[in-house]
Design an enzyme around this catalytic site. Structure first.
Site, PDB file in Angstrom:
ATOM      1  N   LYS A 129       2.075  -3.653   8.904  1.00  0.00           N
ATOM      2  CA  LYS A 129       3.007  -2.728   8.811  1.00  0.00           C
ATOM      3  C   LYS A 129       4.255  -3.660   9.344  1.00  0.00           C
ATOM      4  O   LYS A 129       4.656  -3.865  10.478  1.00  0.00           O
ATOM      5  CB  LYS A 129       2.839  -1.615   9.893  1.00  0.00           C
ATOM      6  CG  LYS A 129       3.682  -0.412   9.815  1.00  0.00           C
ATOM      7  CD  LYS A 129       3.383   0.575  10.883  1.00  0.00           C
ATOM      8  CE  LYS A 129       3.795   1.985  10.571  1.00  0.00           C
ATOM      9  NZ  LYS A 129       3.435   3.045  11.514  1.00  0.00           N
TER      10      LYS A 129
ATOM     11  N   THR B 118       7.340  -0.800   5.342  1.00  0.00           N
ATOM     12  CA  THR B 118       6.275  -0.939   4.268  1.00  0.00           C
ATOM     13  C   THR B 118       5.093  -1.377   4.711  1.00  0.00           C
ATOM     14  O   THR B 118       5.028  -2.286   5.958  1.00  0.00           O
ATOM     15  CB  THR B 118       6.983  -1.964   3.332  1.00  0.00           C
ATOM     16  OG1 THR B 118       8.334  -1.511   2.801  1.00  0.00           O
ATOM     17  CG2 THR B 118       5.958  -2.052   2.222  1.00  0.00           C
ATOM     18  N   VAL B 119       4.026  -0.706   4.251  1.00  0.00           N
ATOM     19  CA  VAL B 119       2.554  -1.396   4.640  1.00  0.00           C
ATOM     20  C   VAL B 119       2.029  -2.174   3.548  1.00  0.00           C
ATOM     21  O   VAL B 119       2.292  -1.685   2.290  1.00  0.00           O
ATOM     22  CB  VAL B 119       1.643   0.044   5.033  1.00  0.00           C
ATOM     23  CG1 VAL B 119       0.396  -0.627   5.156  1.00  0.00           C
ATOM     24  CG2 VAL B 119       2.283   0.649   6.248  1.00  0.00           C
TER      25      VAL B 119
ATOM     26  N   GLY C 245       7.587   3.719   3.409  1.00  0.00           N
ATOM     27  CA  GLY C 245       8.537   4.808   3.974  1.00  0.00           C
ATOM     28  C   GLY C 245       9.925   4.555   4.346  1.00  0.00           C
ATOM     29  O   GLY C 245      10.353   3.505   3.879  1.00  0.00           O
ATOM     30  N   GLY C 246      10.601   5.420   4.909  1.00  0.00           N
ATOM     31  CA  GLY C 246      11.608   5.405   5.266  1.00  0.00           C
ATOM     32  C   GLY C 246      12.163   4.321   6.311  1.00  0.00           C
ATOM     33  O   GLY C 246      13.231   3.446   6.707  1.00  0.00           O
ATOM     34  N   GLN C 247      11.184   4.014   7.183  1.00  0.00           N
ATOM     35  CA  GLN C 247      11.331   2.997   8.136  1.00  0.00           C
ATOM     36  C   GLN C 247      10.495   1.679   7.857  1.00  0.00           C
ATOM     37  O   GLN C 247      10.803   0.759   8.532  1.00  0.00           O
ATOM     38  CB  GLN C 247      10.749   3.570   9.542  1.00  0.00           C
ATOM     39  CG  GLN C 247      11.586   4.742   9.907  1.00  0.00           C
ATOM     40  CD  GLN C 247      12.842   4.665  10.185  1.00  0.00           C
ATOM     41  OE1 GLN C 247      13.021   3.683  10.798  1.00  0.00           O
ATOM     42  NE2 GLN C 247      13.787   5.333  10.068  1.00  0.00           N
TER      43      GLN C 247
ATOM     44  N   LEU D 102       0.696  -1.185   0.014  1.00  0.00           N
ATOM     45  CA  LEU D 102      -0.021  -0.092  -0.116  1.00  0.00           C
ATOM     46  C   LEU D 102       0.811   1.200  -0.090  1.00  0.00           C
ATOM     47  O   LEU D 102       0.652   2.286  -0.407  1.00  0.00           O
ATOM     48  CB  LEU D 102      -1.002   0.182   1.229  1.00  0.00           C
ATOM     49  CG  LEU D 102      -2.143  -0.976   1.143  1.00  0.00           C
ATOM     50  CD1 LEU D 102      -2.717  -1.202   2.614  1.00  0.00           C
ATOM     51  CD2 LEU D 102      -3.071  -0.698   0.150  1.00  0.00           C
ATOM     52  N   GLY D 103       1.904   1.219   0.507  1.00  0.00           N
ATOM     53  CA  GLY D 103       2.873   2.322   0.650  1.00  0.00           C
ATOM     54  C   GLY D 103       4.279   1.991   1.302  1.00  0.00           C
ATOM     55  O   GLY D 103       4.326   1.015   2.092  1.00  0.00           O
TER      56      GLY D 103
ATOM     57  N   ASP E 157       2.459  13.292  15.956  1.00  0.00           N
ATOM     58  CA  ASP E 157       2.542  13.544  14.431  1.00  0.00           C
ATOM     59  C   ASP E 157       1.293  13.689  14.212  1.00  0.00           C
ATOM     60  O   ASP E 157       0.824  12.975  13.108  1.00  0.00           O
ATOM     61  CB  ASP E 157       3.190  12.418  13.937  1.00  0.00           C
ATOM     62  CG  ASP E 157       3.802  12.761  12.611  1.00  0.00           C
ATOM     63  OD1 ASP E 157       4.063  13.936  12.245  1.00  0.00           O
ATOM     64  OD2 ASP E 157       4.315  11.936  11.798  1.00  0.00           O
TER      65      ASP E 157
END
Length: 792
Positions: free
Chosen positions: A475, A460-461, A456-458, A453-454, A573
């Site tokens: 996640k 994957t989802v 990021g730097g830390q 789905l997406g 956040d």
């Protein structure tokens, strides 16, 4: 002279006889063998001289669709197949099996709009055809009682119902359902005694919407009708005679069967003649002759003829069949051919590994020496067992290693601590689900790239589907900090306690992998950022009411986290990419990767600065002390996004207005709120509500945290704004209280300088900012660190 004339007449007669026989053979060879792909064996045929008698005449007609269709002329029924007696059908010699399958109309009631009721009657009187005992009476429809007529002394009837328990009635003069019927008198019987409820399924016809009854008795039936009794139950009902009942079930649709209009019925047939010259010309033995010769012969296993005929002079019919070891058409001279049993067909062999010798109508096996073969087979089998054993041992060791590795990861990732936490919270909160790695691998197709789905730097989802059908977001982090595992487990337990409709639910985690994996509920409609700025679905955000409802949902969720949860939780956040929209476009706060819990006697957390530029509290940026008012500031930025439709950071604005908060505060100060309202809602919104909401946002963006309202106050104020009220003048939207602006001027200048150096996301001092442009367009699946940063 007279002798000469006699000789001449004899020669003439012989020539004429030869001519007739030659013509007959030539005529038979020229007969059409099939019609529309359906074989027509003798004594049936098409055209003069191709059939034995008129009873067996087949006409090949052309249907409306242009296809060739065979019809049995004597009864004018479409033929779908003709079979000859064969040894493989398991028939006895005195009753050879031979049939004609025809299409016959079905009986129906209440199936057509005009109320037309159709009956079904098959009359074969005077023909060599009769209704085969392989047919069944079938009734389909609710409370449908159907029966056969003209089958006395038998009573063939069945009833279908639509209740949960089958009530199938099959009455026969033999024995059906423990009933006996003698001369029309019926004994009492238990209809359920022979019922097996285990067979009540959707693949059988056992009385629930569909019932069947078998034809029984040894008499030949040539007139058979199908009737449907009148009932008070409405609805389409059909009944028919068929030899294809196995293709029907309780799920059969009577309307579809009515639309089809016909069923397949099997007719038995025989040679209808009082002149037995044809039978004798075949050269076949009678049953009596065959039995006498066979059982008096010293070679009893060898057939002495290729065919036999049951010639019943009393009933004026005869039937023929090929004997065992022969196959073909017994109604042609020499039509039964020897079967080569030694030829393998469909993997079947008669002699196994021995040599097979074919004989006329029989075969014999020549036995071989099996010792070398047994040795070879034994060696091969032993080798196979050895190889299979080695393979199974390898698989077992591999499985054990994988299992031990999972246990190692589970222990390293804090699994024991999580179990203790779950035990301590039994009865207080919903139990956190600890998923196995196998479950999540199956749910995500082994973490397939097609499921992403997406990223990021830390981490994957992935989108996954659990075995119970739930869609989840999985996640998976890329890194792990083993020093913070205890803190991570505490966070998982606390976050799993959150039960609020506007907060994405943490369903559980998996600790059997190299890095822990979190499982959240899946939110289908993306995030608020996409809908506001990427024109994901412009119609959804085109009304002020939707935006105000989203703002109220977010405020309620943050208020719950700050004051209603078991331990206050600071999100840290809050931004539009972390606000998800469900199928009803209700807001759900997500991504607690940097969240912190605090005890009730603490007012703030001292941490390494972490957040997103444009949403970060300036006071927190300078002091590194994060309070509940820091979340209030971030919410204020989201509130301004909803009002203006602008991004939190934009290089399209001037240097001094690059951040949305500064841009909004200056507009409010200059009384230009109307100019910055999103054009999509400007004309259709209530200015009084927008103005009041802008005032709330202005309070949330106060540079001094102590002067900001709490999230509970913000939530209550937004709820009151949604109440109906009169229009307000736009000028009233500007807050007159600008107390502390000059004192905070230095703070603003520091933030502006930090923004000029920053690029997106702060996880360290300001010098480590990342790309701002990427932050402003990141999707909802942007993954934050799975493990919270160390508090101080």
């Amino acid at each position: 002279m007279s002798s000469y004339n006699s000789f001449s007449l004899w020669i003439l007669f012989s020539l004429q006889l030869c001519f007739i026989l030659d013509s007959a053979d030539r005529t038979v060879s020229l007969c059409q063998p099939d019609c529309g792909g359906i074989k027509i064996p003798y004594p049936f045929g098409m055209g003069k001289g191709c059939y034995l008698e008129k009873w067996y005449e087949i006409t090949c007609n052309t249907s409306t669709s242009g296809k060739l269709v065979p019809y049995l002329s004597v009864i004018n029924k479409e033929v779908v197949g003709i079979s000859l007696p064969t040894e493989g059908r398991g028939s006895r010699y005195n009753n050879p099996y031979q049939s004609v399958n025809i299409k016959n109309p079905i009986a129906s009631k209440e199936c057509s709009s005009n109320g037309e009721e159709l009956g079904s009657l098959l009359n074969l009187t005077g023909t060599p055809f009769y209704v085969s005992q392989h047919n069944e009476l079938v009734a389909v429809g609710c409370n449908n009682t159907a029966s056969l007529t003209n089958v006395k002394p038998s009573i063939v009837q069945c009833t279908s119902s639509c209740s949960t328990k089958p009530h199938t009635h099959i009455k026969d003069y033999l024995a059906v359902l423990n009933c006996q019927n003698y001369n029309g008198y019926e004994k009492n019987c238990n209809e359920d005694s022979s019922m097996d409820e285990s067979i009540m399924d959707e693949t059988s016809c056992n009385g629930i919407g569909c019932c069947n009854a078998y034809m029984r008795g040894g008499s030949i039936q040539q007139i058979v009708g199908v009737t449907i009794e009148n009932t008070i139950t409405r609805g389409c009902k059909v009944a028919f005679l068929t030899n294809k009942a196995e293709y029907l079930s309780n799920k059969s649709d009577p309307q579809k069967l009515h639309a089809r209009g016909y069923s397949t019925v099997e007719l038995g047939w025989f040679i209808h003649t009082t002149n037995h010259s044809f039978i004798k010309s075949l050269g076949c033995y009678s049953v009596k002759e065959y039995n006498n010769e066979r059982y008096t012969s010293t070679q009893r296993r060898i057939n002495i003829t290729s065919c036999i005929c049951d010639d019943n002079a009393y009933l004026s019919y005869a039937r023929c069949s090929c004997t065992r070891g022969f196959q073909g058409n017994p109604y042609r001279l020499g039509g039964c051919k020897d079967i080569n049993e030694c030829k393998e067909e469909e993997g079947m062999t008669y002699c196994g590994t021995n040599k097979c010798v074919n004989l006329q109508g029989h075969f014999k096996c020549v036995y071989n020496n099996h010792r070398p073969l047994a040795i070879g087979l034994g060696a091969s089998f032993g080798s196979l067992i050895f190889v299979v054993g080695i393979y199974l041992l390898y698989k077992f060791i591999k499985k054990q290693r994988k299992l031990n590795q999972k246990k190692k990861f589970f222990k390293r990732n804090g699994g024991l601590l999580l179990q203790q936490q779950l035990i301590s919270t039994v009865g207080m909160v919903e139990k956190t689900i600890v998923f196995s790695s196998r479950e999540l691998e199956k749910a995500t197709e082994n973490f397939s790239s097609n499921r992403i789905l997406g990223q990021g730097g830390q981490g994957t989802v992935y989108k996954g589907m659990l075995v119970d059908g739930r869609i989840v977001a999985v996640k998976k982090s890329k890194v792990v900090d083993e020093d913070k595992l205890e803190e991570f487990i505490n966070e998982v337990v606390i976050l799993s306690q959150i039960n609020h409709r506007n907060i994405v639910k943490l369903l559980g985690c998996c600790l059997e992998t190299k890095v822990p994996v979190l499982v959240y509920e899946f939110i289908p409609n993306g995030n608020l950022f996409e809908h506001l700025h990427d024109e994901f679905d412009e119609n959804i955000m085109a009304t002020w009411n939707i935006r105000l409802r989203i703002a109220i949902d977010i405020a309620g969720a943050l208020s719950y986290l700050h004051s209603s949860a078991s331990s206050p939780i600071y999100h840290r956040d809050v931004k539009s990419t972390n606000i998800m929209l469900d199928e009803k476009y209700r807001a759900k706060v997500s991504d607690f990767g940097t969240s912190r819990t605090v005890t009730v006697d603490h007012t703030h957390l001292t941490t390494v600065v972490s957040g997103t530029v444009g949403y970060m509290d300036p006071e927190y940026f300078q002091s590194s002390q994060f309070t509940d008012k820091s979340d209030v500031y971030s919410f204020g930025v989201v509130l301004v996004e909803l009002i203006t439709g602008e991004k939190s950071i934009s290089f399209l604005r001037s240097q001094e207005n690059r951040t949305l908060a500064t841009y909004f505060i200056l507009a409010m100060k200059e009384n230009k709120l109307f100019d910055i309202i999103d054009a999509r809602i400007r004309d259709g919104c209530m200015l009084s509500q927008v103005t009041a909401t802008a005032k709330v946002a202005r309070k949330c963006l106060n540079l001094k945290g102590r002067k900001r309202p709490s999230m509970r106050e913000v939530s209550m104020e937004l709820d009151s704004i949604r109440m109906p009220c009169g229009d307000m003048q736009l000028q009233e939207c500007v807050s007159e209280n600008e107390e502390g602006e000059e004192q905070n001027k230095g703070l603003v200048e520091d933030i502006m300088r930090a923004e000029s150096r920053s690029k997106e996301f702060v996880t360290a001092p300001a010098s480590h900012y990342n790309n701002i442009a990427a932050a402003s367009s990141s999707s909802w699946s942007d993954v934050e660190p799975l493990f919270p940063l160390q508090t101080r």
